[in-house]
Design an enzyme around this catalytic site. Structure first.
Site, PDB file in Angstrom:
ATOM      1  N   CYS A 115      50.588 -26.522  59.219  1.00  0.00           N
ATOM      2  CA  CYS A 115      51.064 -26.765  60.531  1.00  0.00           C
ATOM      3  C   CYS A 115      49.693 -27.054  61.349  1.00  0.00           C
ATOM      4  CB  CYS A 115      51.551 -25.458  61.245  1.00  0.00           C
ATOM      5  SG  CYS A 115      53.307 -25.113  60.474  1.00  0.00           S
ATOM      6  N   HIS A 255      48.845 -24.186  68.515  1.00  0.00           N
ATOM      7  CA  HIS A 255      50.123 -24.350  67.634  1.00  0.00           C
ATOM      8  C   HIS A 255      51.120 -23.418  68.084  1.00  0.00           C
ATOM      9  CE1 HIS A 255      53.100 -24.658  64.599  1.00  0.00           C
ATOM     10  NE2 HIS A 255      52.399 -23.394  63.904  1.00  0.00           N
ATOM     11  N   ASN A 285      59.016 -23.271  66.525  1.00  0.00           N
ATOM     12  CA  ASN A 285      58.106 -23.825  65.799  1.00  0.00           C
ATOM     13  C   ASN A 285      58.374 -24.878  65.084  1.00  0.00           C
ATOM     14  OD1 ASN A 285      55.886 -24.189  64.004  1.00  0.00           O
ATOM     15  ND2 ASN A 285      55.823 -21.920  63.085  1.00  0.00           N
TER      16      ASN A 285
HETATM   17  O1  UT7 Z   1      53.123 -21.768  61.686  1.00  0.00           O
HETATM   18  C1  UT7 Z   1      53.111 -20.427  61.212  1.00  0.00           C
HETATM   19  C2  UT7 Z   1      54.541 -19.947  60.804  1.00  0.00           C
HETATM   20  N1  UT7 Z   1      54.611 -18.537  60.830  1.00  0.00           N
HETATM   21  C3  UT7 Z   1      54.388 -17.574  61.772  1.00  0.00           C
HETATM   22  O2  UT7 Z   1      54.217 -18.133  62.657  1.00  0.00           O
HETATM   23  C4  UT7 Z   1      55.104 -16.309  61.565  1.00  0.00           C
HETATM   24  C5  UT7 Z   1      54.048 -15.125  61.945  1.00  0.00           C
HETATM   25  N2  UT7 Z   1      54.805 -13.826  61.909  1.00  0.00           N
HETATM   26  C6  UT7 Z   1      55.747 -13.610  62.924  1.00  0.00           C
HETATM   27  O3  UT7 Z   1      55.896 -14.321  63.958  1.00  0.00           O
HETATM   28  C7  UT7 Z   1      56.427 -12.397  62.903  1.00  0.00           C
HETATM   29  O4  UT7 Z   1      55.591 -11.347  61.814  1.00  0.00           O
HETATM   30  C8  UT7 Z   1      58.046 -12.380  62.808  1.00  0.00           C
HETATM   31  C9  UT7 Z   1      58.561 -12.909  63.921  1.00  0.00           C
HETATM   32  C10 UT7 Z   1      58.227 -13.265  61.444  1.00  0.00           C
HETATM   33  C11 UT7 Z   1      58.445 -11.166  62.530  1.00  0.00           C
HETATM   34  O5  UT7 Z   1      58.125 -10.260  63.627  1.00  0.00           O
HETATM   35  P1  UT7 Z   1      57.809  -8.777  63.526  1.00  0.00           P
HETATM   36  O6  UT7 Z   1      57.594  -8.036  64.896  1.00  0.00           O
HETATM   37  O7  UT7 Z   1      56.260  -8.608  62.825  1.00  0.00           O
HETATM   38  O8  UT7 Z   1      59.105  -7.932  62.672  1.00  0.00           O
HETATM   39  P2  UT7 Z   1      58.763  -7.142  61.497  1.00  0.00           P
HETATM   40  O9  UT7 Z   1      58.704  -8.189  60.282  1.00  0.00           O
HETATM   41  O10 UT7 Z   1      57.877  -6.231  61.512  1.00  0.00           O
HETATM   42  O11 UT7 Z   1      60.541  -6.727  61.366  1.00  0.00           O
HETATM   43  C12 UT7 Z   1      60.992  -5.692  62.229  1.00  0.00           C
HETATM   44  C13 UT7 Z   1      62.419  -5.353  61.762  1.00  0.00           C
HETATM   45  C14 UT7 Z   1      62.584  -5.325  60.367  1.00  0.00           C
HETATM   46  O12 UT7 Z   1      63.487  -4.209  60.186  1.00  0.00           O
HETATM   47  P3  UT7 Z   1      63.313  -2.807  59.936  1.00  0.00           P
HETATM   48  O13 UT7 Z   1      62.880  -2.890  58.297  1.00  0.00           O
HETATM   49  O14 UT7 Z   1      62.230  -2.301  60.740  1.00  0.00           O
HETATM   50  O15 UT7 Z   1      64.611  -2.091  59.921  1.00  0.00           O
HETATM   51  C15 UT7 Z   1      63.247  -6.657  60.064  1.00  0.00           C
HETATM   52  O16 UT7 Z   1      64.222  -6.433  58.892  1.00  0.00           O
HETATM   53  O17 UT7 Z   1      63.138  -6.642  62.265  1.00  0.00           O
HETATM   54  C16 UT7 Z   1      63.913  -7.003  61.274  1.00  0.00           C
HETATM   55  N3  UT7 Z   1      64.153  -8.323  61.473  1.00  0.00           N
HETATM   56  C17 UT7 Z   1      65.102  -8.838  62.425  1.00  0.00           C
HETATM   57  N4  UT7 Z   1      66.130  -8.266  63.069  1.00  0.00           N
HETATM   58  C18 UT7 Z   1      66.919  -8.870  63.773  1.00  0.00           C
HETATM   59  C19 UT7 Z   1      63.560  -9.375  60.946  1.00  0.00           C
HETATM   60  N5  UT7 Z   1      64.278 -10.686  61.661  1.00  0.00           N
HETATM   61  C20 UT7 Z   1      64.983 -10.187  62.148  1.00  0.00           C
HETATM   62  C21 UT7 Z   1      65.744 -10.888  62.966  1.00  0.00           C
HETATM   63  N6  UT7 Z   1      66.686 -10.324  63.760  1.00  0.00           N
HETATM   64  N7  UT7 Z   1      65.712 -12.470  63.171  1.00  0.00           N
END
Ligand code: UT7
Length: 329
Positions: A115, A255, A285
């Site tokens: 990106c 970005h 994104n």
């Molecule tokens: O160009 C670069 C591209 N990449 C990025 O920018 C990604 C960078 N990372 C992020 O933006 C974040 O890590 C995410 C948005 C991907 C995830 O957010 P988070 O606050 O780190 O959530 P998490 O991965 O800690 O997940 C928390 C909970 C989990 O459930 P449990 O295990 O606590 O029960 C996930 O399974 O949220 C769950 N979860 C969702 N729930 C509802 C993950 N995705 C979703 C969703 N809807 N879409």
């Protein structure tokens, strides 16, 4: 020492018509509007139709840029397209764009730096102009991540959208235009954001396609951590290299990956909120599309005044990051 620099003559952008809202996503995967907004700041994104590809968006963005520039397509010397989703493995999508915009005297190549590609491409184009090799370079950032998104993976599919943006670079006196840049990569972190199969190392097989390995794989936590750590560092390096201080920045365009990344990184960098532009809420994104799309929208709104210091900062797969400091005008 270069006697001239490169400036942005004009900007343009293009997004698909089709809007995919968080409510739409609730019908595809187990998610909620509340979760997506709280964790990412994204409300909706634009998605291509089946027949639309990256070069289609790139052509629209480049044509709009050209129309605003007053430069004729025959006067473009080079087309650089930053993308991670080219139309084909080869030929380069930049060559498809070069043909369709009538840039009959230009060379063209694709540039892949995750990106961060648009920031890399802008610096490469600026270097050609500073070296007096070329006078007009079209820089495009365009991606259709919707084509490589796993629409069953709620942790990634809510993040991405499709878009393109472009800038036409031309020469200017040293001290204006592109003042400095820093490009970095940490190849050891390549595995945190990748598409592991489909290249020469792991060709496509029915098995790995069945496992979804030909689609985006991401360690979201690690990407988040690296981004928030590295963005302030590379921004600081580029600003210092330009002989400026953080306080001199008029606007910073980061970005657009996640509003939480933007806010955490900018808090660490110590830049006040009103200087940090954002449109992730409406487009998500869009990989190489994010920075030139936001730059164009801000430019069309008349945000930038001559002399403003506009800093563009990217990060992404590789792991790559980069920053370029521009004196507007
Ligand atoms: O160009 C670069 C591209 N990449 C990025 O920018 C990604 C960078 N990372 C992020 O933006 C974040 O890590 C995410 C948005 C991907 C995830 O957010 P988070 O606050 O780190 O959530 P998490 O991965 O800690 O997940 C928390 C909970 C989990 O459930 P449990 O295990 O606590 O029960 C996930 O399974 O949220 C769950 N979860 C969702 N729930 C509802 C993950 N995705 C979703 C969703 N809807 N879409």
């Amino acid at each position: 020492m270069a006697v001239r620099s490169a400036r942005i003559i004009a900007t343009g952008s293009a997004v698909p018509d089709k809007v995919l809202s968080n409510a739409d996503l609730q019908r595809i995967v187990d998610t909620t509007d509340q979760w997506i907004v709280e964790h990412t700041g994204i409300h909706e994104r634009r998605i291509c139709t089946d027949g639309e590809a990256t070069s289609d968006l790139a052509v629209r963005a480049a044509q709009q840029t050209l129309a605003r520039s007053g430069v004729s397509p025959e006067d473009i010397d080079l087309v650089i397209l930053a993308t991670v989703t080219p139309d084909y493995a080869f030929p380069a999508s930049a060559c498809l764009v070069q043909d369709r915009i009538g840039a009959t005297n230009a060379g063209g190549f694709d540039l892949e730096a995750g990106c961060t590609g648009f920031v890399y491409a802008l610096c490469v184009g600026a270097a050609f102009i500073s070296a007096e090799m070329y006078n007009h370079v079209m820089i495009i950032g365009a991606d259709t991540l919707s084509k490589v998104t796993d629409w069953t993976d709620r942790a990634t599919c809510v993040l991405f959208g499709d878009a393109a943006g472009a800038v036409l670079l031309g020469p200017c006196e040293r001290g204006s235009g592109v003042l400095s840049y820093v490009l970095e990569s940490v190849g050891a972190l390549g595995h945190i954001l990748d598409i592991p199969v489909g290249g020469g190392r792991c060709p496509l097989t029915p098995e790995n396609i069945g496992e979804g390995k030909h689609l985006i794989q991401m360690d979201g936590h690690e990407v988040f951590k690296q981004a928030v750590r590295r963005i302030p560092q590379v921004s600081q390096k580029a600003i210092r290299k330009a002989g400026l201080k953080r306080e001199d920045i008029s606007y910073l365009i980061l970005h657009q990956a996640n509003q939480r990344i933007t806010e955490s990184a900018m808090k660490r960098f110590g830049l006040s909120k009103e200087k940090v532009l954002s449109n992730v809420d409406r487009y998500g994104n869009t990989s190489n599309g994010t920075i030139p799309l936001l730059l164009d929208q801000a430019n069309q709104e008349g945000k930038f005044k001559p002399g403003d210091i506009v800093t563009l900062v990217g990060f992404g797969s590789g792991f790559t990051d980069g920053a370029v400091v521009i004196r507007w005008g």
